[in-house]
Design an enzyme around this catalytic site. Sequence first.
Site, mmCIF file in Angstrom:
data_model
loop_
_atom_site.group_PDB
_atom_site.id
_atom_site.type_symbol
_atom_site.label_atom_id
_atom_site.label_comp_id
_atom_site.label_asym_id
_atom_site.label_seq_id
_atom_site.Cartn_x
_atom_site.Cartn_y
_atom_site.Cartn_z
ATOM 1 N N GLY A 349 66.650 83.327 -15.763
ATOM 2 C CA GLY A 349 65.867 82.474 -16.616
ATOM 3 C C GLY A 349 65.291 81.694 -16.041
ATOM 4 O O GLY A 349 64.280 81.678 -15.847
ATOM 5 N N ALA A 350 65.479 81.641 -14.693
ATOM 6 C CA ALA A 350 65.069 80.977 -13.253
ATOM 7 C C ALA A 350 66.004 81.408 -12.298
ATOM 8 O O ALA A 350 67.328 81.261 -12.348
ATOM 9 C CB ALA A 350 64.478 79.561 -13.979
ATOM 10 N N MET A 351 65.332 80.400 -10.671
ATOM 11 C CA MET A 351 66.209 80.787 -9.498
ATOM 12 C C MET A 351 65.552 79.417 -8.671
ATOM 13 O O MET A 351 64.957 79.722 -8.311
ATOM 14 C CB MET A 351 66.256 82.599 -9.463
ATOM 15 C CG MET A 351 66.519 82.399 -7.866
ATOM 16 S SD MET A 351 68.512 82.363 -8.112
ATOM 17 C CE MET A 351 69.555 81.307 -6.885
ATOM 18 N N GLU A 352 66.574 79.180 -8.755
ATOM 19 C CA GLU A 352 66.395 77.781 -7.941
ATOM 20 C C GLU A 352 66.709 78.237 -5.996
ATOM 21 O O GLU A 352 67.013 77.188 -5.529
ATOM 22 C CB GLU A 352 68.108 76.993 -7.944
ATOM 23 C CG GLU A 352 68.778 77.091 -7.092
ATOM 24 C CD GLU A 352 70.402 78.333 -7.719
ATOM 25 O OE1 GLU A 352 71.566 78.819 -8.005
ATOM 26 O OE2 GLU A 352 69.537 78.662 -8.813
ATOM 27 N N ASN A 353 65.398 78.770 -5.602
ATOM 28 C CA ASN A 353 65.445 79.319 -4.299
ATOM 29 C C ASN A 353 65.299 77.676 -3.946
ATOM 30 O O ASN A 353 63.743 77.138 -4.699
ATOM 31 C CB ASN A 353 64.114 80.250 -4.394
ATOM 32 C CG ASN A 353 64.896 81.451 -5.410
ATOM 33 O OD1 ASN A 353 65.020 82.142 -5.239
ATOM 34 N ND2 ASN A 353 63.728 82.016 -6.130
ATOM 35 N N HIS A 385 67.328 71.821 -14.530
ATOM 36 C CA HIS A 385 68.377 72.606 -14.317
ATOM 37 C C HIS A 385 68.328 73.188 -12.899
ATOM 38 O O HIS A 385 69.038 73.317 -11.364
ATOM 39 C CB HIS A 385 69.009 73.466 -15.081
ATOM 40 C CG HIS A 385 69.999 74.750 -14.881
ATOM 41 N ND1 HIS A 385 70.904 74.702 -15.376
ATOM 42 C CD2 HIS A 385 70.429 75.453 -13.270
ATOM 43 C CE1 HIS A 385 71.510 75.336 -14.756
ATOM 44 N NE2 HIS A 385 71.170 75.970 -13.936
ATOM 45 N N GLU A 386 67.127 73.661 -12.444
ATOM 46 C CA GLU A 386 66.365 74.467 -11.024
ATOM 47 C C GLU A 386 66.448 73.537 -10.287
ATOM 48 O O GLU A 386 66.753 73.635 -8.917
ATOM 49 C CB GLU A 386 65.274 75.180 -11.089
ATOM 50 C CG GLU A 386 65.873 76.005 -12.107
ATOM 51 C CD GLU A 386 67.113 76.742 -12.001
ATOM 52 O OE1 GLU A 386 67.908 77.257 -11.117
ATOM 53 O OE2 GLU A 386 67.072 77.592 -13.310
ATOM 54 N N GLU A 408 76.872 76.307 -11.121
ATOM 55 C CA GLU A 408 76.464 76.666 -11.837
ATOM 56 C C GLU A 408 76.934 75.144 -13.626
ATOM 57 O O GLU A 408 75.481 74.915 -13.684
ATOM 58 C CB GLU A 408 75.914 78.025 -12.784
ATOM 59 C CG GLU A 408 75.826 78.974 -11.836
ATOM 60 C CD GLU A 408 74.139 78.763 -11.628
ATOM 61 O OE1 GLU A 408 73.723 77.881 -12.081
ATOM 62 O OE2 GLU A 408 73.476 79.362 -10.479
#
Length: 965
Positions: A349-353, A385-386, A408
């Site tokens: 869905g998304a990625m918190e890089n 969230h991210e 998470e």
Amino acid sequence: MAKGFYISKALGILAILLGVAAVATIIALSVVYAQEKNKNAERGTAAPTSPTGPTTTSATTLDQSKPWNRYRLPTTLLPDSYRVTLRPYLTPNNNGLYIFTGSSTVRFTCKEPTDVIIIHSKKLNYTQHSGHLAALKGVGDTQAPEIDRTELVLLTEYLVVHLKSSLEAGKTYEMETTFQGELADDLAGFYRSEYMDGNVKKVLATTQMQSTDARKSFPCFDEPAMKATFNITLIHPKDLTALSNMPPKGPSVPFDGDSNWSVTEFETTPVMSTYLLAYIVSEFTSVESVAPNDVQIRIWARPKATADNHGLYALNVTGPILNFFANHYNTAYPLPKSDQIALPDFNAGAMENWGLVTYRENALLYDPQSSSSSNKERVVTVIAHELAHQWFGNLVTLAWWNDLWLNEGFASYVEYLGADYAEPTWNLKDLMVPNDVYSVMAVDALVTSHPLTTPANEVNTPAQISEMFDTISYSKGASVIRMLSNFLTEDLFKKGLASYLQTFAYQNTTYLNLWEHLQMAVENQLSIRLPDTVSAIMDRWTLQMGFPVITVDTNTGTISQKHFLLDPNSTVTRPSQFNYLWIVPISSIRNGQPQEHYWLRGEERNQNELFKAAADDWVLLNINVTGYYQVNYDENNWKKIQNQLMSRRENIPVINRAQVIYDSFNLASAHMVPVTLALNNTLFLKNEMEYMPWQAAVSSLNYFKLMFDRTEVYGPMQNYLKNQVEPIFLYFENLTKNWTEIPENLMDQYSEINAISTACSNGLPKCEELAKTLFNQWMNNPNVNPIDPNLRSTIYCNAIAQGGQEEWDFAWNQLQQAELVNEADKLRSALACTNHVWLLNRYLSYTLNPDLIRKQDATSTITSIASNVIGQSLAWDFIRSNWKKLFEDYGGGSFSFSNLIQGVTRRFSTEFELQQLEEFKENNMDVGFGSGTRALEQALEKTKANINWVKENKEVVLNWFKDHS
């Protein structure tokens, strides 16, 4: 990382809509499925192995006593820093391959003497240095030993450098490599994404490292505890923009020898984990602002999306959310910039890089003209969230993936807090109850569930790590952290959290470290008193799977707990040191008035006057469902609650009106109360206009639909729901002036969507005519869509279900032209609503062709088709016929496999389907199931439970619906 398989409020309701008109015999078809024409000639995604010098070790020659044949890295070496240069080629070479080239220098310190260097490497082709795959030198006065030989171990994904003598403890060394990899379209590591700009195909290079794919981009110590600093340099076409975690050191400079290329070097990162790295080369553009603390905020997207202002909403909420978390954590944002980018192809869905967050387009872009309210909610919650991860997960990181829930689950809880701060009128925090608490209980009630903290020795392989990214880690983690914050109070929770983050900044932790700092916060005040330590309370919720059902006998005041199981006859094989008993915080009301809080302290039962009710009294537990448990009552108290709902339901909080429905249906599924009791709890809905109770009913009765929509029960069930939903349908028809206006309140908007979807799916004539009329208006004038974005999922689905090829082909053409992914998602899901078998079959074949259905959307498309009663058997046959191809194309570590198995087996409730599922498992043992392994075991367990439940309840349910139709 946000959950990869997202279903919006409106799209989720399609599970009810699909297959409504198709309770007929399904014709078995023999189908020849189109094969995907892989752009990379089906060579896999590995570059050729090095031709001379090194050896390549396969699984058949592994010696388990050797450290390079184990999945966990030895602790003999610790990385200090990396210097990585990468050059992605965005046009194919003479072999039709997209590639990237690179070089890397890793500096590491030897902690224990060793004569072998083991570093992760996946699908990389190395240039030899003096006959070896790497070169080694000492730092300063340190002399490096000579290399004896090098090899690639494919199974454990290592580059292994064997030395002629040992490295010295305390000494620092550098290892250099030069390599080439494929810039594949596999959504993992360093990969390519494609999109159309008008009639022109555009290609960009992007990354997805979590959890084990940084090694696919360059050789690295690819474990979260192996933190280091990174100096990233990108060589890229001069007319494209390069992004990474940190800002550039300065302007891009021309590349020596080729004026068409530029070089962008980035500032050194803080100490961080490999899975948080990101770098992107594209022609994307941005909108930007500066937060009050001088943090640069930019939202990147396709140039047309930026020009159409689709990134403005994300830009407007990012600053407030960053400020909220800085205050919530009492810790400043750790980086100088916050880039967020919407990618056309993205598996999660998304990625918190850290500093460069990547998203699916539907999680970052918003267009008020075509996006629904749930799309807008999706954007703000995923951003929250991210951004929550930028501290919790990035600044302080889990030591190993067995504690993934801490990352998470925490982010899945505080995303509601951050989003609520950005949109304070939406009451978003309440949505955690249906979205997380009750959704995860359906999985956590299985004996094939698992504890939040899984023993580390059970999480080793990439596939096992990917399995941790499940609803237990996200939604159960969020639910128990919400419960913890509630009984501590939010202020006390925040104090412990701030202490934890400040103590362990740039380090790795386990859940025990968080418990210690929360306990310190408890001990530094006097107002909150707990029955035991934070650790003693929470260990029961994190170290054992499942949750309790709390049973209250209001005649005696007895309260007891028991491990809740969907199938009470199933055998729990996973032992628990706590014997599946919990320390449970109990809140309650009597006749609508709050009572003092109570703790059930790990014992099986107790007695208290709080729970004893006089003849005219009723008692209700778990107010606002802040506790992670379900509640059962004696029959008399259930009847009193039902009477209260029918007479003065406002004395019961809205969330608890939903709770009564959720709990009773779950208890009925587990044979703990009669199914008629649960059904009786829906009678009051004829007078209910709130979203939460109706959502509870829609969600709970969806199980009945899945079990009975191929039987004679379904007709009376539809008649009952049609009668129940008509008042709320007419209410919103009047409120919105015949569907021409939008309700002001977000929850009213969601309630309106539920009303229309339930009315249409159960055959209310006014609703069916509404759907048909609006869709026909659109077909007659395709350039003007008259359907409100909130209603499009429902209207599209019903119109396509009522229509034929003409409606389907129109929607498919609109899907091809859709410029915003939110609109494309609605159309893609609605196409699965058709009642024509051949159309569904054709649609299934499209999922194997990424030119028609993007790889990231294949799983959700197949499961949408499976949600249709007609499409279910087709989807199941398709999965069985194509499992090997799907597994090879997506890889055993793809997050999609668990969702795929869950989606196509949800309706299974016959002995024949159980037999097919068992045969599927047996026939594919050689291929494997990757991240879907646990989902397959859960599907078997659910199918057995479904068979028993249907046998026990079919006649009773049929008679109840007949009596109430």
